[in-house]
Write a protein that holds these residues in place. Structure first.
Motif, PDB file in Angstrom:
ATOM      1  N   GLU A 181      18.288 -10.304  14.696  1.00 56.34           N
ATOM      2  CA  GLU A 181      18.942 -10.653  15.948  1.00 56.34           C
ATOM      3  C   GLU A 181      18.668 -12.115  16.295  1.00 56.34           C
ATOM      4  N   ASN A 182      19.732 -12.927  16.333  1.00 53.43           N
ATOM      5  CA  ASN A 182      19.581 -14.362  16.569  1.00 53.43           C
ATOM      6  C   ASN A 182      19.456 -14.709  18.052  1.00 53.43           C
ATOM      7  N   ASP A 183      19.996 -13.856  18.919  1.00 54.69           N
ATOM      8  CA  ASP A 183      19.940 -14.143  20.355  1.00 54.69           C
ATOM      9  C   ASP A 183      18.608 -13.643  20.942  1.00 54.69           C
ATOM     10  N   PHE A 184      17.818 -14.577  21.467  1.00 57.18           N
ATOM     11  CA  PHE A 184      16.490 -14.229  21.971  1.00 57.18           C
ATOM     12  C   PHE A 184      16.567 -13.210  23.106  1.00 57.18           C
ATOM     13  N   ALA A 185      17.452 -13.434  24.053  1.00 62.72           N
ATOM     14  CA  ALA A 185      17.541 -12.557  25.227  1.00 62.72           C
ATOM     15  C   ALA A 185      17.926 -11.135  24.826  1.00 62.72           C
ATOM     16  N   THR A 186      18.867 -11.016  23.884  1.00 64.75           N
ATOM     17  CA  THR A 186      19.295  -9.685  23.435  1.00 64.75           C
ATOM     18  C   THR A 186      18.160  -8.953  22.729  1.00 64.75           C
ATOM     19  N   CYS A 187      17.463  -9.669  21.857  1.00 70.44           N
ATOM     20  CA  CYS A 187      16.336  -9.066  21.127  1.00 70.44           C
ATOM     21  C   CYS A 187      15.258  -8.617  22.109  1.00 70.44           C
ATOM     22  N   PHE A 188      14.932  -9.462  23.078  1.00 73.86           N
ATOM     23  CA  PHE A 188      13.898  -9.123  24.068  1.00 73.86           C
ATOM     24  C   PHE A 188      14.295  -7.885  24.865  1.00 73.86           C
ATOM     25  N   LYS A 189      15.564  -7.849  25.311  1.00 75.59           N
ATOM     26  CA  LYS A 189      16.030  -6.715  26.112  1.00 75.59           C
ATOM     27  C   LYS A 189      16.012  -5.421  25.308  1.00 75.59           C
ATOM     28  N   ASN A 190      16.465  -5.474  24.044  1.00 73.32           N
ATOM     29  CA  ASN A 190      16.507  -4.269  23.219  1.00 73.32           C
ATOM     30  C   ASN A 190      15.105  -3.684  23.008  1.00 73.32           C
ATOM     31  N   ILE A 191      14.156  -4.549  22.660  1.00 75.90           N
ATOM     32  CA  ILE A 191      12.794  -4.074  22.414  1.00 75.90           C
ATOM     33  C   ILE A 191      12.144  -3.589  23.708  1.00 75.90           C
ATOM     34  N   GLN A 192      12.365  -4.309  24.790  1.00 75.29           N
ATOM     35  CA  GLN A 192      11.784  -3.907  26.070  1.00 75.29           C
ATOM     36  C   GLN A 192      12.342  -2.564  26.519  1.00 75.29           C
ATOM     37  N   ASP A 193      13.636  -2.334  26.293  1.00 70.00           N
ATOM     38  CA  ASP A 193      14.254  -1.050  26.666  1.00 70.00           C
ATOM     39  C   ASP A 193      13.631   0.104  25.875  1.00 70.00           C
ATOM     40  N   VAL A 194      13.403  -0.105  24.564  1.00 71.33           N
ATOM     41  CA  VAL A 194      12.779   0.937  23.737  1.00 71.33           C
ATOM     42  C   VAL A 194      11.347   1.182  24.196  1.00 71.33           C
ATOM     43  N   LYS A 195      10.624   0.125  24.497  1.00 72.48           N
ATOM     44  CA  LYS A 195       9.242   0.264  24.968  1.00 72.48           C
ATOM     45  C   LYS A 195       9.174   1.116  26.234  1.00 72.48           C
TER      46      LYS A 195
END
Length: 267
Positions: A181-195
């Motif tokens: 995932e190249n977009d930092f915000a998208t990657c952060f949101k996806n991982i945070q949502d799973v957490k």
């Protein structure tokens, strides 16, 4: 052969994690060691389990008892961490180290217990139990019991969910976002949502990601740099740093690793 009465009079077993003070050593242990028995067939035996939980004062008192009653009493001292046993006590013992059990030793016993108790367990459930136990048979059985009581079906996902361990599918998804995932915000949101949805701790994610990274074919310099940054993040987490800050640092570390791999390919 000893009768049960003879055996009970010649063997004292204590869990030192419960009875770990100097009072137990000076009282129960000293009384047992100093009292003579009417049976002369052999020495008495004192078994101290979890002895690494004993205080230093208790261990020093035990050392003197061992010296005094060495002719008619034998001591079996069991511990998990040898470093917590004082050197003076270690020097009076012969050390035996027992390695964690391997798969071939655990699986037959686990299969017998599951059959005797009528527990339904899948092959991936057995693998999950072995992975989480680290060769500890007691942990295998405790996890098996907890999973069966909670779900009535011992599968890989149920085992991981029962002990609060990240699912393999969740870790694979997180690692996929970190690597692709190249977009930092998208990657952060996806991982945070799973957490948040799965109740995962970032420290557990780091541990599982570390295990998978070692099986990936990454350039040595990239892998080394990535592992150092992950280790720094884990150390900061242990000292009380914010999960969100360290998650951002983890994503940045993988982004730098991807850039380094791209540069190496261009060169």
């Amino acid at each position: 052969m000893y009768t049960p009465q003879q055996f009970n009079s010649m063997v004292l077993e204590l869990n030192a994690s419960d009875d770990r003070g100097i009072g137990i050593v000076r009282g129960q242990i000293l009384s047992f060691a100093s009292t003579r028995t009417i049976f002369k067939a052999g020495p008495k035996l004192i078994i101290l389990d979890e002895a690494d939980a004993m205080t230093n004062d208790a261990q020093n008192a035990l050392r003197r008892i061992i010296e005094k009653y060495t002719e008619n009493v034998r001591f079996c001292i069991i511990c998990n961490y040898l470093g917590k046993i004082i050197p003076a006590l270690q020097s009076r013992c012969t050390r035996f180290r027992f390695a964690p059990l391997n798969k071939g030793q655990i699986v037959p016993r686990l299969t017998d217990i599951a059959a005797a108790e009528g527990v339904k367990i899948s092959e991936d459930g057995v693998t999950a139990l072995l992975t989480l136990s680290g060769g500890d048979m007691r942990k295998v059985l405790n996890t098996l019991q907890s999973t069966w009581l909670a779900y009535r079906d011992v599968t890989e996902d149920n085992v991981y969910t029962c002990v609060g361990h990240p699912l393999r599918s969740d870790i694979n998804a997180i690692l996929n976002w970190l690597l692709n995932e190249n977009d930092f915000a998208t990657c952060f949101k996806n991982i945070q949502d799973v957490k948040l949805a799965k109740g995962l701790a970032l420290s557990d994610i780091l541990t599982e990601t570390h295990t998978i990274l070692h099986r990936m074919k990454l350039p040595p310099q990239v892998l080394t740099s990535l592992l150092i940054k992950m280790a720094d993040s884990e150390a900061r987490l242990a000292s009380g740093c914010s999960d969100r800050v360290e998650l951002a640092a983890l994503i940045a570390a993988f982004s730098l690793a991807r850039d380094q791999i791209s540069l190496d390919k261009d060169v």
